[in-house]
Design a protein around this motif. Structure first.
Motif, short mmCIF file in Angstrom:
data_model
loop_
_atom_site.label_atom_id
_atom_site.label_comp_id
_atom_site.label_asym_id
_atom_site.label_seq_id
_atom_site.Cartn_x
_atom_site.Cartn_y
_atom_site.Cartn_z
N ALA A 94 0.40 -1.28 0.72
CA ALA A 94 0.04 -0.02 0.31
C ALA A 94 0.89 1.51 -0.30
CB ALA A 94 -1.33 -0.40 0.99
N PRO A 95 1.73 1.42 1.26
CA PRO A 95 2.50 2.71 0.78
C PRO A 95 3.14 2.83 -0.45
CG PRO A 95 2.34 1.57 3.20
CD PRO A 95 2.23 0.65 1.60
N ARG A 96 3.98 1.88 -1.37
CA ARG A 96 4.56 2.48 -2.55
C ARG A 96 3.28 2.44 -3.61
NH1 ARG A 96 7.96 -2.97 -4.44
NH2 ARG A 96 8.92 -2.51 -2.68
N ALA A 97 2.62 1.46 -3.85
CA ALA A 97 1.41 2.43 -4.50
C ALA A 97 0.67 3.67 -4.21
CB ALA A 97 0.19 1.03 -4.36
N SER A 98 0.68 4.10 -2.76
CA SER A 98 0.13 5.07 -2.40
C SER A 98 1.61 6.23 -3.29
CB SER A 98 -0.38 5.77 -1.01
OG SER A 98 -1.42 4.70 -1.34
N LEU A 180 -6.85 -5.05 -1.16
CA LEU A 180 -5.43 -4.51 -1.54
C LEU A 180 -5.69 -3.61 -2.50
CD1 LEU A 180 -2.66 -5.52 -2.20
CD2 LEU A 180 -3.11 -6.95 -3.85
N ALA A 181 -6.85 -3.69 -3.42
CA ALA A 181 -7.72 -2.92 -4.82
C ALA A 181 -7.35 -1.24 -3.63
CB ALA A 181 -8.19 -3.27 -5.06
N ARG A 182 -8.43 -1.42 -2.18
CA ARG A 182 -8.47 -0.37 -1.77
C ARG A 182 -7.62 -0.02 -1.04
NH1 ARG A 182 -9.57 -0.30 3.17
NH2 ARG A 182 -11.06 1.59 2.69
N GLU A 183 -6.28 -0.44 -0.25
CA GLU A 183 -6.11 -0.13 0.86
C GLU A 183 -4.90 1.33 0.19
OE1 GLU A 183 -4.65 0.11 4.50
OE2 GLU A 183 -5.78 -0.57 3.68
N PRO A 184 -4.35 1.29 -0.92
CA PRO A 184 -3.26 2.68 -1.18
C PRO A 184 -4.50 3.77 -1.56
CG PRO A 184 -3.10 0.84 -3.09
CD PRO A 184 -4.01 0.78 -2.00
#
Length: 258
Positions: A94-98, A180-184
């Motif tokens: 999540a942090p990386r995707a964010s 997983l899809a919504r976490e970022p």
């Protein structure tokens, strides 16, 4: 008979050969074995020296490959200091995707368009799949938000409790892909919540009422109402941007990103 030389081309006939670095080839080979299940979570890996011998490279190359696999959450060192195959957690990426979304200058409008689809779906699934423990954790979260509202806590704490509520709903859905899809998006919503509450203090009370409605629907196994109240909750959040006179095409800020 002489053959005239071919005219020079403006563009080269062939492209340069691209050689993949050895450490990437090694990490790719190990990753392939892990994803295929041949190397299962919990299995110990060979030592660096053994891997270097098997791949025919020096230990520094193996060390670089291991570093990459550790960053991807596929390997880790336990107390024995031996490398062990592991499974990345749902929230590890999540942090990386964010940060990637931030670099793309993602706007609130874009996040909202996705959230208004994912969040009601998560609530509907939670109403069907939530365990007794899930219901208990959601109840505790709603109570925390109620006490926070009563005691006049900080905007940062309100935002954290709010985000935890939606994360708990997603977890109760039992759908790991959705989680997983919504976490970022979940991470990026925090600065938006704080920004809006600074302008619209009434927002906290409205959030509390919405969370109570969503929780009640999940607890009573009413998937339709869980989806509908979540949708209303998100529309209300969107309306907050209009009331606060903040353009929806404003890029999400980096403040409070964890």
């Amino acid at each position: 008979m002489l053959v005239e030389p071919a005219q020079k081309r403006s563009e080269p006939l062939f492209e340069r050969v691209k050689v993949t670095p050895a450490y990437q080839m090694i990490s790719g080979a190990v990753e392939k074995r892990i994803l295929s299940g041949e190397l299962a979570p919990g299995m110990l890996m060979p030592t660096e020296a053994e891997l270097a011998e098997q791949f025919g490279v020096n230990r520094s190359t193996v060390r670089e490959a291991i570093r990459q696999l550790e960053q991807e959450g596929l390997l880790e060192r336990r107390s024995s200091k031996r490398l062990q195959v592991t499974m990345p957690g749902i929230y590890d990426a999540a942090p990386r995707a964010s940060r990637s979304l931030l670099l793309q200058q993602v706007t609130f409008a874009e996040l909202w368009q996705v959230a208004v689809v994912l969040e009601p779906q998560a609530a509907g699934l939670a109403a069907v799949s939530a365990s007794a423990e899930d219901i208990e954790q959601l109840a505790a979260n709603v109570e925390r938000l109620a006490m926070h509202h009563k005691n006049g806590g900080s905007m940062q704490e309100h935002a954290q409790i709010d985000i935890e509520f939606h994360a708990l709903v997603a977890r109760a859905s039992g759908n790991r892909v959705l989680m997983l899809a919504r976490e970022p998006i979940n991470l990026l919503y925090r600065p938006s919540l704080i920004k809006l509450q600074a302008v619209l203090p009434q927002m906290e009370k409205r959030n509390l009422e919405a969370h109570k409605r969503i929780f009640k629907a999940i607890a009573t196994r009413d998937a339709g109402q869980a989806q509908e109240w979540t949708r209303k909750h998100l529309i209300d959040f969107q309306r907050g941007y209009t009331l606060a006179r903040i353009p929806m095409n404003t890029p999400i800020e980096t403040h409070h990103l964890e």
